[in-house]
Design an enzyme around this catalytic site. Structure first.
Site, mmCIF file in Angstrom:
data_model
loop_
_atom_site.group_PDB
_atom_site.id
_atom_site.type_symbol
_atom_site.label_atom_id
_atom_site.label_comp_id
_atom_site.label_asym_id
_atom_site.label_seq_id
_atom_site.Cartn_x
_atom_site.Cartn_y
_atom_site.Cartn_z
ATOM 1 N N ASP A 96 -3.318 1.781 4.257
ATOM 2 C CA ASP A 96 -3.885 0.120 5.140
ATOM 3 C C ASP A 96 -5.159 0.170 4.600
ATOM 4 O OD1 ASP A 96 -1.421 -1.152 4.279
ATOM 5 O OD2 ASP A 96 -0.828 -0.652 6.150
ATOM 6 N N SER B 216 0.571 -1.086 0.053
ATOM 7 C CA SER B 216 0.400 -0.056 -0.248
ATOM 8 C C SER B 216 0.605 1.132 0.239
ATOM 9 C CB SER B 216 -0.987 -0.308 1.024
ATOM 10 O OG SER B 216 0.053 -0.129 2.684
ATOM 11 N N HIS B 217 2.136 0.902 0.482
ATOM 12 C CA HIS B 217 3.446 1.772 0.237
ATOM 13 C C HIS B 217 4.087 2.317 -0.257
ATOM 14 C CE1 HIS B 217 1.929 1.649 4.505
ATOM 15 N NE2 HIS B 217 2.281 3.297 5.146
#
Length: 455
Positions: free
Chosen positions: A311, A170-171
């Site tokens: 997230d 997600s990053h």
């Protein structure tokens, strides 16, 4: 539409139907080919943020490029003009009607023509394998196109690549549009020249020139290592900076140099103190790293919130609940529904009052010590529609060889051995090492939806 994925979320519909609500769920028509609009992107009227996208990408199922959004009651008339953030640019949009889909029954309104593309067909060929070098090249090109200079784009592209490699993803590439928005909106400086000065024998202080913290930290790294080796301990503080992504990429290089490292940074207020009703703290992450003789350093990072914001956004985009309550719904109750949490933007701290206390510590060590913006001071961020604030960061480096315990490495080895030989327990952060090895060998699977949004 019967595939069972809740594209809009029950909370959005409930909020629309609730008594006294000032928002309604509407369908927006966008220019052809703009369906990669992301969940939670801003909706604007006359340059002012008025609402948020609840879902997009519906061209898989109908003959429209549309998005669903929650907007004020007085802007729901069909034909009303507004704008939506797509690919980090403002795109024209128009209200078609109110609530074209019942998210609980998954039934489309009768005037929507279904395509013949079923859910099973949609998922075929839904990913593409990229090498880490290709991920880095893609990230670099996106950042350069957004106006980031060579040095900054190298640092941020490396962070995106490492996130795809180690997780959480997600990053990684999914974060790129958020980076780009901060530059394209003028909120962040893509050509920043950090100003670093020595304010005390063991302290480096930095003004990041409205650029990203990671770029400033990378520039200060060699000097910080030298100060720690000279004094036994040294610190780097930074203000006037932006930060998105994991902090471990700032602590791991220090551990690779033989140092113990601890980093904190405060962020946009989204975390409610235990027993509170409104956010005070940011997700306020922290990271720790230490060398491990003969092996990769021990590295962990975590947010002060139960779950990191990205997230939650990813769970909403993928259409599933969170494994445990991580925020408050519009009624103020703990919820596992990512859509509900994103509506209130009220996350819960991990460990209840203990996590809230740690978030307080990060606020002090980050914003207060460095002179950065407090998490609750969002005015400038709101005017640009950005996801982050100009917080403050502190990075502390310790040289264990200067503390007098010559058996330091043996201590670390013993601690790690006791954990590893203890049922299913594992050394903090070691779960990422297996992911790292697999990604380096086999590349990573990237969804075509993400690639389409970036290329």
């Amino acid at each position: 539409m019967t595939e069972g994925r809740d594209f809009i979320g029950k909370t959005a519909l409930l909020k629309q139907k609730g008594e006294g609500t000032h928002q309604r769920l509407v369908t927006l028509n966008l220019p052809f080919g703009e369906t990669s609009v992301m969940f939670d992107e801003g909706v604007y009227a006359h340059g002012k943020l008025i609402g948020r996208v609840t879902s997009g990408g519906f061209s898989y199922y109908c003959n429209h490029d549309i998005a669903m959004a929650l907007v004020p009651q007085d802007t729901t008339e069909p034909g009303t003009k507004m704008q939506v953030m797509v690919h980090n640019e403002m795109r024209d949009a128009e209200v078609i009607d109110t609530c074209a889909v019942d998210p609980q029954a998954h039934v489309r309104a009768p005037d929507r023509e279904e395509t013949k593309i079923g859910f099973e067909q949609m998922t075929e060929q839904s990913t593409k394998t990229l090498s880490l070098a290709e991920v880095r090249e893609l990230a670099k090109s996106v950042l350069v196109s957004a106006g980031v200079d060579s040095r900054g784009s190298d640092v941020l592209a490396d962070i995106v690549t490492r996130s795809e490699r180690d997780g959480p993803r997600s990053h990684g590439l999914r974060m790129l549009p958020v980076y780009v928005q901060s530059f394209s909106s003028g909120y962040a400086n893509g050509h920043a020249k950090p100003k670093i000065e020595k304010s005390a024998p063991g302290v480096l202080r930095c003004d990041a020139d409205n650029g990203y913290y990671q770029v400033a930290a990378a520039e200060a790294r060699e000097a910080l290592i030298a100060l720690a080796q000279e004094n036994g301990i040294a610190a780097f503080t930074c203000a006037n900076c932006h930060h998105l992504g994991a902090l471990r990429f700032d602590t791991e290089p220090l551990a690779e140099a033989g140092l113990v490292a601890f980093a904190v940074i405060n962020s946009l207020s989204m975390v409610v103190p235990q027993g509170g009703v409104r956010p005070v703290f940011g997700t306020n992450p922290m990271s720790f790293a230490c060398p491990r003789e003969g092996d990769a350093p021990v590295v962990w990072d975590q947010a002060s919130s139960m779950v990191a914001l990205m997230d939650i956004r990813m769970a909403a985009a993928e259409g599933h609940d969170l494994p445990r309550p991580a925020g408050l719904d519009p009624q103020g109750a703990p919820s596992t529904d990512p859509n509900a949490i994103l509506e209130t933007r009220s996350l819960l701290p991990f460990g209840e009052h203990k996590g809230a206390a740690i978030a307080f510590m990060v606020e002090v060590l980050g914003a207060a010590l460095a002179g950065g913006t407090l998490s609750v001071n969002n005015e400038e961020r709101e005017s640009f529609g950005a996801l982050n604030i100009k917080g403050g960061a502190t990075l502390i480096a310790i040289d264990p060889t200067r503390f007098g315990n010559t058996a330091f490495n043996e201590y670390i080895a013993r601690i790690c051995a006791e954990i590893s030989d203890n049922g299913e327990a594992r050394v903090p952060g070691d779960g990422r090492l297996a992911k790292r090895a697999a990604a380096e060998a086999d590349g990573i699977e990237v969804s075509n939806e993400v690639l389409a949004a970036l290329t």
